[in-house]
Write a protein that holds these residues in place. Structure first.
Motif, PDB file in Angstrom:
ATOM      1  N   GLY A  26       0.868  -1.180   0.031  1.00 50.99           N
ATOM      2  CA  GLY A  26       0.079  -0.073   0.040  1.00 50.99           C
ATOM      3  C   GLY A  26       0.905   1.354   0.269  1.00 50.99           C
ATOM      4  O   GLY A  26       0.425   2.128  -0.796  1.00 50.99           O
ATOM      5  N   VAL A  27       1.909   1.360   0.880  1.00 51.35           N
ATOM      6  CA  VAL A  27       2.847   2.567   0.963  1.00 51.35           C
ATOM      7  C   VAL A  27       3.407   2.481  -0.302  1.00 51.35           C
ATOM      8  O   VAL A  27       3.609   3.835  -0.891  1.00 51.35           O
ATOM      9  CB  VAL A  27       3.819   2.540   1.947  1.00 51.35           C
ATOM     10  N   LEU A 266      -2.163  -0.651  -7.930  1.00 51.57           N
ATOM     11  CA  LEU A 266      -3.128  -0.360  -6.815  1.00 51.57           C
ATOM     12  C   LEU A 266      -3.885  -1.539  -6.642  1.00 51.57           C
ATOM     13  O   LEU A 266      -4.120  -1.947  -5.383  1.00 51.57           O
ATOM     14  CB  LEU A 266      -3.510   0.700  -6.835  1.00 51.57           C
ATOM     15  N   PHE A 267      -4.639  -1.964  -7.566  1.00 46.86           N
ATOM     16  CA  PHE A 267      -5.675  -2.955  -7.074  1.00 46.86           C
ATOM     17  C   PHE A 267      -5.181  -4.295  -6.727  1.00 46.86           C
ATOM     18  O   PHE A 267      -5.584  -5.302  -6.315  1.00 46.86           O
ATOM     19  CB  PHE A 267      -6.779  -3.090  -8.495  1.00 46.86           C
ATOM     20  N   GLN A 268      -3.924  -4.545  -7.484  1.00 47.84           N
ATOM     21  CA  GLN A 268      -3.295  -5.860  -7.099  1.00 47.84           C
ATOM     22  C   GLN A 268      -2.639  -6.024  -5.785  1.00 47.84           C
ATOM     23  O   GLN A 268      -2.593  -7.049  -5.446  1.00 47.84           O
ATOM     24  CB  GLN A 268      -1.857  -5.938  -8.167  1.00 47.84           C
ATOM     25  N   MET A 269      -2.798  -4.985  -5.057  1.00 46.92           N
ATOM     26  CA  MET A 269      -2.284  -4.677  -3.781  1.00 46.92           C
ATOM     27  C   MET A 269      -3.270  -5.277  -2.747  1.00 46.92           C
ATOM     28  O   MET A 269      -2.940  -6.085  -1.622  1.00 46.92           O
ATOM     29  CB  MET A 269      -2.414  -3.275  -3.453  1.00 46.92           C
ATOM     30  N   CYS A 270      -4.613  -5.714  -3.191  1.00 52.01           N
ATOM     31  CA  CYS A 270      -5.478  -6.389  -2.648  1.00 52.01           C
ATOM     32  C   CYS A 270      -5.006  -7.993  -2.415  1.00 52.01           C
ATOM     33  O   CYS A 270      -5.572  -8.953  -1.575  1.00 52.01           O
ATOM     34  CB  CYS A 270      -6.748  -6.597  -3.301  1.00 52.01           C
ATOM     35  N   ILE A 271      -4.188  -8.490  -3.566  1.00 49.11           N
ATOM     36  CA  ILE A 271      -4.046  -9.945  -3.656  1.00 49.11           C
ATOM     37  C   ILE A 271      -2.455 -10.050  -3.098  1.00 49.11           C
ATOM     38  O   ILE A 271      -2.107 -11.119  -2.647  1.00 49.11           O
ATOM     39  CB  ILE A 271      -4.219 -10.797  -5.101  1.00 49.11           C
ATOM     40  N   THR A 272      -1.624  -9.235  -3.801  1.00 48.18           N
ATOM     41  CA  THR A 272      -0.096  -9.480  -3.486  1.00 48.18           C
ATOM     42  C   THR A 272       0.401  -9.937  -2.279  1.00 48.18           C
ATOM     43  O   THR A 272       1.106 -10.734  -1.965  1.00 48.18           O
ATOM     44  CB  THR A 272       0.574  -8.456  -4.282  1.00 48.18           C
ATOM     45  N   ILE A 343      -5.795  -7.950 -16.430  1.00 44.62           N
ATOM     46  CA  ILE A 343      -4.405  -8.384 -15.807  1.00 44.62           C
ATOM     47  C   ILE A 343      -4.510  -8.577 -14.317  1.00 44.62           C
ATOM     48  O   ILE A 343      -3.971  -9.544 -13.919  1.00 44.62           O
ATOM     49  CB  ILE A 343      -3.415  -6.975 -15.931  1.00 44.62           C
ATOM     50  N   LEU A 344      -5.405  -8.036 -13.703  1.00 48.55           N
ATOM     51  CA  LEU A 344      -5.790  -8.474 -12.427  1.00 48.55           C
ATOM     52  C   LEU A 344      -5.927  -9.753 -12.148  1.00 48.55           C
ATOM     53  O   LEU A 344      -5.439 -10.325 -10.971  1.00 48.55           O
ATOM     54  CB  LEU A 344      -6.734  -7.532 -11.765  1.00 48.55           C
ATOM     55  N   ILE A 345      -6.815 -10.381 -12.879  1.00 46.06           N
ATOM     56  CA  ILE A 345      -7.161 -11.611 -12.635  1.00 46.06           C
ATOM     57  C   ILE A 345      -6.014 -12.534 -12.984  1.00 46.06           C
ATOM     58  O   ILE A 345      -5.758 -13.411 -12.125  1.00 46.06           O
ATOM     59  CB  ILE A 345      -8.537 -12.176 -13.527  1.00 46.06           C
ATOM     60  N   VAL A 346      -5.541 -12.651 -14.228  1.00 43.92           N
ATOM     61  CA  VAL A 346      -4.535 -13.661 -14.513  1.00 43.92           C
ATOM     62  C   VAL A 346      -3.139 -13.223 -13.952  1.00 43.92           C
ATOM     63  O   VAL A 346      -2.306 -14.264 -13.685  1.00 43.92           O
ATOM     64  CB  VAL A 346      -4.125 -13.295 -16.147  1.00 43.92           C
ATOM     65  N   SER A 347      -2.721 -12.268 -13.318  1.00 44.76           N
ATOM     66  CA  SER A 347      -1.386 -11.833 -12.899  1.00 44.76           C
ATOM     67  C   SER A 347      -1.509 -12.324 -11.288  1.00 44.76           C
ATOM     68  O   SER A 347      -0.403 -13.106 -10.832  1.00 44.76           O
ATOM     69  CB  SER A 347      -1.156 -10.302 -12.794  1.00 44.76           C
TER      70      SER A 347
END
Length: 421
Positions: A26-27, A266-272, A343-347
């Protein structure tokens, strides 16, 4: 997933690590998102595009100094964390090898800046950014992740990211100040690197000694395939910015693409944070491959559901989010964002079944091959499409590459798992 773990303390530790890594991501992602509106207003879209172009070039050398150690060394620490002598030796060997790689990187940057005209035009940005990868070379993030004590990584990231933000707001007021942004990034990374190394040495009672070059070289050889994997990832995640800059010379569309990409990350931050926190966990659990495979597939189902919801949200509200963030109607950025949404789903699935899965079952070479294939496809498409379609061509290229990578990784993981049953 956490409720199924055998020990409650283990569940609490992983949960805490997920929260810490979420804060780290997030940061890391919010800091540029905080800076971008201010920079666009005071230095303009073109100067911002030049800054991003230079930052992307510098980021290649961050990949070199990391050298895949974030995966290789993390796994080594995770499986040997109770061996004090091993931890001390590994810390010294990895640290020295990364400093050697940083030295090589400085030489390469100097050669490139003074021999390549497009880079020479922006030498003030690039040369001031050398401190970024030097600071990164002394960031021992891997030891904290291997010990599953990510709270320290959160502290380090806060130091690294907050310093540049504060300095930018105090000293950057007009287009001619744009080069200072890169200088302040270097200061942040160097201070963060020094602080994190000191914390690691004190926390884990590390005896600092100069290791042999032979031991450093051995780690370089062992981490080779993971390094190639990170290079391949960079080929399809970072290179499009450089290609756009070289092929079009239009740094306004470089800015469009870059901002859309920042939203995706930023949205990938939810999963990463989830898949990062589970990496050392699966590193110890894949001895029982059948059980670990069932667990990782269960995690994959929940991740897919969450990401599908996020994708629908972005498709509906892209224009509103972008316009609010940039401060004016920006349909070009919103269109790029919508194109890149898959990209969100596949990554997310690529990281889970690739890093947590294939790497932990010893299929680093396969993972490397798949990433390089995706990177080549992305570069080829971007070179073909950037002149005619600009930022849209780059968005199409990266999305295609990510989908292909996910298919290759998941197909290999399921075949391997079925074979080992």
């Amino acid at each position: 997933m956490l409720s199924k773990l055998k020990e409650n303390k283990e569940a609490q530790r992983i949960g805490g690590n997920i929260i810490s890594l979420a804060l780290v991501n997030g940061v890391g992602l919010l800091s540029p998102l905080i800076l971008i509106p201010y920079l666009l207003r005071v230095i303009g879209t073109e100067e911002y595009g030049i800054y991003i172009f230079s930052w992307t070039f510098i980021s290649y050398f961050m990949i070199l100094v990391n050298y895949g150690y974030d995966f290789y060394a993390t796994k080594e620490i995770a499986t040997n964390r109770n061996k004090q002598d091993f931890v001390s030796a590994l810390f010294n060997e990895i640290s020295v090898s990364r400093l050697l790689l940083a030295t090589i990187s400085v030489l390469i940057v100097l050669i490139c800046v003074y021999t390549i005209p497009e880079l020479h035009k922006h030498k003030s940005f690039i040369l001031l950014g050398i401190g970024v990868f030097i600071g990164q070379s002394i960031h021992p993030t891997w030891i904290f992740q291997g010990m599953e004590e990510m709270g320290f990584i959160t502290l380090i990231t806060l130091i690294t990211r907050i310093i540049p933000i504060v300095l930018v707001f105090f000293f950057v007021f007009q287009p001619c100040d744009a080069y200072k942004v890169m200088l302040f990034q270097s200061i942040g990374y160097i201070v963060g690197g020094i602080t994190s190394s000191w914390l690691a040495i004190k926390k884990y009672n590390i005896k600092v000694i100069i290791p042999s070059l032979t031991s450093c070289w051995n780690h370089i050889k062992k981490a080779w395939y993971l390094f190639l994997t990170t290079v391949g990832i960079t080929m399809y995640r970072e290179t499009n910015v450089v290609i756009l800059g070289f092929m079009t010379g239009n740094y306004i569309i470089v800015g469009y693409y870059s901002i859309a990409d920042k939203f995706i990350r930023l949205f990938q931050m939810c999963i990463t944070p989830i898949v990062q926190a589970l990496y050392p966990y699966f590193g110890n659990k894949f001895d029982n491959q059948s059980s670990a495979t069932k667990t990782i597939m269960t995690v994959g189902k929940y991740i897919t559901l969450l990401l599908v919801i996020l994708c629908v949200f972005i498709q509906i509200f892209a224009n509103y989010m972008v316009d609010f963030y940039v401060g004016k109607p920006s349909p070009e950025i919103a269109f790029d964002l919508r194109l890149m949404t898959p990209i969100l789903i596949v990554s997310g699935l690529s990281y889970l079944f690739g890093i947590d899965g294939l790497v932990n079952i010893g299929k680093e070479k396969k993972m490397t091959l798949f990433v390089i294939i995706a990177g080549i496809i992305n570069i080829a498409m971007c070179l073909c499409l950037s002149n005619s379609l600009g930022d849209i061509g780059s968005a199409i290229s990266i999305t295609t590459a990510e989908v292909l990578l996910s298919i290759l990784i998941m197909n290999c993981f399921f075949k391997t798992s079925k074979h080992n049953e």
